[in-house]
Design a protein around this motif. Sequence first.
Motif, PDB file in Angstrom:
ATOM      1  N   TYR A  73     -37.916   6.274 -73.033  1.00  0.00           N
ATOM      2  CA  TYR A  73     -36.393   5.639 -72.802  1.00  0.00           C
ATOM      3  C   TYR A  73     -36.445   4.624 -71.778  1.00  0.00           C
ATOM      4  O   TYR A  73     -36.172   3.396 -72.430  1.00  0.00           O
ATOM      5  N   SER A  74     -37.024   4.800 -70.816  1.00  0.00           N
ATOM      6  CA  SER A  74     -36.945   3.792 -69.603  1.00  0.00           C
ATOM      7  C   SER A  74     -38.163   2.560 -69.956  1.00  0.00           C
ATOM      8  O   SER A  74     -37.809   1.647 -70.052  1.00  0.00           O
ATOM      9  N   TYR A  75     -39.342   3.271 -70.684  1.00  0.00           N
ATOM     10  CA  TYR A  75     -40.324   2.137 -71.064  1.00  0.00           C
ATOM     11  C   TYR A  75     -39.734   1.385 -72.194  1.00  0.00           C
ATOM     12  O   TYR A  75     -39.838   0.261 -72.271  1.00  0.00           O
ATOM     13  N   HIS A 102     -44.022   5.860 -67.624  1.00  0.00           N
ATOM     14  CA  HIS A 102     -43.645   7.334 -67.461  1.00  0.00           C
ATOM     15  C   HIS A 102     -43.231   7.906 -68.732  1.00  0.00           C
ATOM     16  O   HIS A 102     -42.168   7.563 -69.196  1.00  0.00           O
ATOM     17  N   PRO A 103     -44.198   8.463 -69.433  1.00  0.00           N
ATOM     18  CA  PRO A 103     -43.613   9.080 -70.561  1.00  0.00           C
ATOM     19  C   PRO A 103     -42.438  10.033 -70.685  1.00  0.00           C
ATOM     20  O   PRO A 103     -42.405  10.743 -69.673  1.00  0.00           O
ATOM     21  N   GLU A 104     -41.397   9.946 -71.553  1.00  0.00           N
ATOM     22  CA  GLU A 104     -40.311  10.669 -71.383  1.00  0.00           C
ATOM     23  C   GLU A 104     -39.935  10.951 -72.707  1.00  0.00           C
ATOM     24  O   GLU A 104     -39.658  10.247 -73.619  1.00  0.00           O
ATOM     25  N   THR A 160     -39.938   1.745 -63.219  1.00  0.00           N
ATOM     26  CA  THR A 160     -40.376   1.007 -64.591  1.00  0.00           C
ATOM     27  C   THR A 160     -39.784  -0.284 -64.930  1.00  0.00           C
ATOM     28  O   THR A 160     -40.380  -1.286 -65.297  1.00  0.00           O
ATOM     29  N   PHE A 161     -38.316  -0.334 -64.662  1.00  0.00           N
ATOM     30  CA  PHE A 161     -37.842  -1.512 -64.875  1.00  0.00           C
ATOM     31  C   PHE A 161     -38.231  -2.445 -63.596  1.00  0.00           C
ATOM     32  O   PHE A 161     -38.147  -3.763 -63.891  1.00  0.00           O
ATOM     33  N   GLN A 162     -38.446  -2.089 -62.441  1.00  0.00           N
ATOM     34  CA  GLN A 162     -38.755  -3.239 -61.449  1.00  0.00           C
ATOM     35  C   GLN A 162     -40.103  -3.694 -61.940  1.00  0.00           C
ATOM     36  O   GLN A 162     -40.280  -4.960 -61.716  1.00  0.00           O
ATOM     37  N   ILE A 163     -41.071  -3.095 -62.249  1.00  0.00           N
ATOM     38  CA  ILE A 163     -42.389  -3.550 -62.702  1.00  0.00           C
ATOM     39  C   ILE A 163     -42.263  -4.269 -63.884  1.00  0.00           C
ATOM     40  O   ILE A 163     -42.813  -5.279 -64.243  1.00  0.00           O
ATOM     41  N   ASN A 164     -41.865  -3.526 -65.200  1.00  0.00           N
ATOM     42  CA  ASN A 164     -42.069  -4.025 -66.626  1.00  0.00           C
ATOM     43  C   ASN A 164     -40.937  -5.108 -66.957  1.00  0.00           C
ATOM     44  O   ASN A 164     -41.331  -6.299 -67.480  1.00  0.00           O
TER      45      ASN A 164
END
Length: 262
Positions: A172-174, A99-101, A115-119
């Motif tokens: 950020y999250s990615y 998810h781009p931020e 993002t954190f759950q999957i990556n």
Amino acid sequence: MSKPWLLVSPASRGIGLQLARHLLKTTHAPVIATARKDLHSTKDQILNNLDVDKQRLKVLELDVTNENTITHAASQCTQLFPASMHHLRLAFCIPGILHPEKSPQQIEYNNALSTFQINALGPLMLSKPFSSFLPRRSIELVPHDNLPSSAVLALMSARVGSISDNKLGGWYSYRASKAAVNSIAKSVDIFLRQRCNDKGMAVALHPGTVKTDLSEDFWGSTPKEKLFSVEFAAEKLVEVVNSVGLEGRGKCWDWEGKEIPP
């Protein structure tokens, strides 16, 4: 003699699907592929136009956000590949979402959580049962064409997961989730060093910018020579895990076999 088997999770599309196809074409080992749904469709896509023994491929249901499915898939692998006769030689644990931020104001809680759950949690939870399938230190590994000399648990990272290489910010999250993957790969490798000695290790991988759904928003801004096909990416990632050797354990490597600093 312990026989090798291979894992690609997930393998329903993109790099994972091509990794499963590449391993079927270039090795003689059985391949376990996973998908959240549409198992028959996934199997058909992987086998499409391949001249291989179709019995080598099994597609199991697995959703990295649901530990019950991970546990069940691992249980099926235990039945298919008893530890007394088999070992996991190469595993690609590669779930991913983006998810781009561009600014902190664009961070949405649910997207960041996903993002954190999957990556990050995805490969971590895959490592929980599947690391135990790598060979123990007492197993004698026999060389196999196009497979690494030591068993490898490969986790999907990204160059933006490097904290020291972060010059642009954003995502950020990615970025944080991929930095977590690098930490997970290091920690899991320490466990494997203790359990497997030189028979098994973990690494993180960066495939470059690949023409998949995940990167579609960036195809136009990526130089043509830096936008890779999924076939090319799969081939290069297999080359990397086959070549980095024990001195490369616990580190992050890009598609060219160059180390990415943490």
